[in-house]
Enzyme design. Structure first.
Site, PDB file in Angstrom:
ATOM      1  N   TYR A  35       0.899  -1.196  -0.060  1.00  0.00           N
ATOM      2  CA  TYR A  35       0.046   0.040  -0.057  1.00  0.00           C
ATOM      3  C   TYR A  35       0.950   1.254   0.038  1.00  0.00           C
ATOM      4  CZ  TYR A  35      -4.268   2.640   1.462  1.00  0.00           C
ATOM      5  OH  TYR A  35      -5.321   3.343   1.595  1.00  0.00           O
ATOM      6  N   TYR A  41      -6.418   4.286  -6.743  1.00  0.00           N
ATOM      7  CA  TYR A  41      -6.197   4.273  -5.307  1.00  0.00           C
ATOM      8  C   TYR A  41      -7.648   3.641  -4.809  1.00  0.00           C
ATOM      9  CZ  TYR A  41      -5.686   5.940  -0.542  1.00  0.00           C
ATOM     10  OH  TYR A  41      -5.400   6.073   0.810  1.00  0.00           O
TER      11      TYR A  41
END
Lengths: 394, 146
Positions: free
Chosen positions: A293, A344
């Site tokens: 991430y 995202y």
């Protein structure tokens, strides 16, 4: 007593995505995107969507499981779960929770998902309209420490100063993400390569280390994975990908208020990573590809160190574009383009990419990839982790 | 004049009163931190019990308002509308050696483009925000005179 571990007990059967958009550009409402991603994951798995009986997501998800269950006409809903707090830090935890529910027989077919229309819900507008604030944020917000970039740069600066790490290490992370996005037609940044010059010329967001390209995008879209018992794999459409280990949480007082975590300059994986590897029965050197991430590149740097891929002192040397890209790099990283350059999806897209790699379907395929590590978080609390493997790794 | 433009949300103590002594202290130019009356552990931000010995007997004590920079950042992209015309500004994390090295966020006053070093000594500067209602004082920092 049987061993209390998830290792090999559940499989990721299906993956699904909506189209991915820039922030505010989705013509489709958020809930509809969620349903589209779930239907796509069921189709991918070769599972009748009516077999779904559970949902797991994480902080701030708005598409409610009960509405999804009613909308999809599910026969029975047996598991609804939301991993607490931490923003994107709960992504791998959501999959771990789904896996735990399936392994324990609470449910059989659990969807892990995220749906976002960040423009429509004014994500990032924060407290702009509020006349007063209180609680923990009162100790930083009045000093102009407001956005995630501002909250995390403080940790990154300390870590990089402590270990003598230069900004070229962060640039390599950003460039690897953009490099992989150029091979991925789903990626929002497909067709928009990033050069060293463009990176260096981009505006500063928070000095000393974070430029525009060190920050994730904001997007609209939805992603979903389906978790089922390992016994189901013989009836699935796709090559199965097994959960070897999942971990979530924090170490000692990592969430201490007002930036008082004892181990401050950290991505938050020092307590999780050792038990992740132990449960999976693998070492960092066994991992074929990592999907980390990236809210900000500085968090990726610390996360890679904390997962044992290299020592902080070796970061300048290790973090080069060449080392981070598929197919030949030492540690192919975020091979879809990830949060920086694919979309995202708060990390769920990275879980999907880990599955694609192990199926051999990535647009930036690592040859013969068998083990993938996915980490959710960096720098938030809690964080979470996942290792998935092919059948031969069991 | 305040370091940051006015218009950010006004900080108020929590309804349950947990952090009220800190804000009351700041208005009187006193830096107040929690300390466990049983084991002496300093604690910031405030909590209802001591994280070390789990005692609920926690005092607020005034500490010497000096510290050193633990980390820093210079913000170029402000996110709140009130800071749109602000230009770059410095946020620092200050370690307080007189309070068990707890840390506190503040702004480093002075030139926003000044070079900043981790470890530099700083002194608190109490910044009053005068308002008709809900007046408050922020604990800010300046480099200590060497």
């Amino acid at each position: 007593m049987t061993e209390r571990t998830l290792r090999g007990k559940v499989a990721i059967a299906g993956i699904g995505e909506s189209l991915y958009y820039k922030r505010g550009k989705s013509p489709t409402p958020e809930f509809k995107l969620a349903v589209q991603a779930i239907l796509a994951a069921a189709e991918d798995a070769g599972i009748d969507v009516r077999q779904i009986d559970g949902f797991a997501s994480f902080a701030d998800e708005r598409s409610m499981p009960v509405r999804l269950a009613a909308a999809l006409g599910l026969t029975e809903l047996r598991f609804c779960n939301l991993a607490w707090d931490g923003g994107g830090g709960g992504g791998a935890a959501a999959l771990g929770n789904a896996a735990a529910a399936v392994a324990a027989g609470i449910a059989d077919c659990v969807v892990v998902y995220r749906s976002i229309t960040s423009g429509a819900f004014r994500r990032g507008a924060g407290l702009a309209g509020n006349p007063t604030i209180s609680g923990d944020r009162v100790t930083w917000y009045p000093h102009g420490m407001i956005s995630p970039a501002q909250m995390f740069a403080m940790k990154v600066n300390r870590f990089m100063r402590d270990h003598g790490i230069g900004s070229a290490a962060l640039r390599a992370i950003a460039m690897a993400s953009y490099h992989h996005a150029q091979m991925n037609p789903r990626a929002v940044m497909y067709g928009k390569p990033l050069t060293e010059e463009a990176y260096e010329a981009s505006r500063l967001i928070v000095e000393p280390f974070h430029r525009l390209f060190d920050c994730c995008m904001e997007n609209d879209g939805a992603s979903a994975l389906i978790v089922v018992p390992a016994e189901w794999v013989k009836n699935l459409r796709q090559k199965p990908v097994y959960v070897l280990a999942a971990a979530q949480g924090t170490g000692y007082r990592e969430a201490a208020r007002s930036h008082n975590a004892p181990l401050y300059a950290s991505a938050g994986f020092t307590s999780l990573a050792p038990r992740l590897y132990e449960t999976a029965g693998v070492k960092p050197t066994d991992i074929d590809t990592v999907q980390i991430y990236e809210n900000f590149t500085g968090g990726v740097l610390m996360a890679l160190v904390e997962h044992g891929f290299f020592k902080a002192e070796d970061a300048n040397e290790f973090l080069t574009l060449e080392n981070l890209v598929a197919p030949g790099g030492k540690l192919p990283f975020n091979t879809s383009g990830g949060n920086l350059a694919e979309c995202y999806m708060h990390g769920v897209g990275l879980q999907i990419e880990a599955v694609r790699q192990l199926r051999g379907h990535s647009t930036a395929q690592v040859p013969n990839a068998k083990l993938a590590l996915m980490a959710s978080g960096p720098m938030v609390a809690p964080t979470s982790d996942l290792i998935v493997g092919t059948a031969e790794t069991l | 004049m305040t370091y940051l433009a006015e218009g950010l949300p006004v900080p108020v103590a929590e309804d349950d009163g947990l952090d009220a002594p800190y804000w009351d202290g700041a208005r009187q130019r006193r830096l107040m931190i929690q300390r466990c009356s049983k084991c002496g552990t300093f604690q910031w931000g405030p909590e209802w019990l001591c994280h070390s010995c789990l005692s609920f007997e926690i005092d607020w004590v005034e500490i010497e308002p000096t510290g050193r920079i633990y980390s820093w950042e210079r913000v170029w992209h402000p996110t709140h509308p009130a800071l749109k015309e602000q230009g770059p500004y410095l946020v620092i994390l200050v370690e307080l050696p007189h309070a068990g090295n707890v840390r506190m966020i503040g702004n480093l006053l002075g030139d926003p483009l000044q070079a900043v070093q981790i470890g530099s000594a700083v002194t608190a500067d109490f910044e009053d925000h005068k308002r008709e209602d809900r007046a408050y004082t922020l604990v800010q920092w300046r480099l200590a005179k060497s």
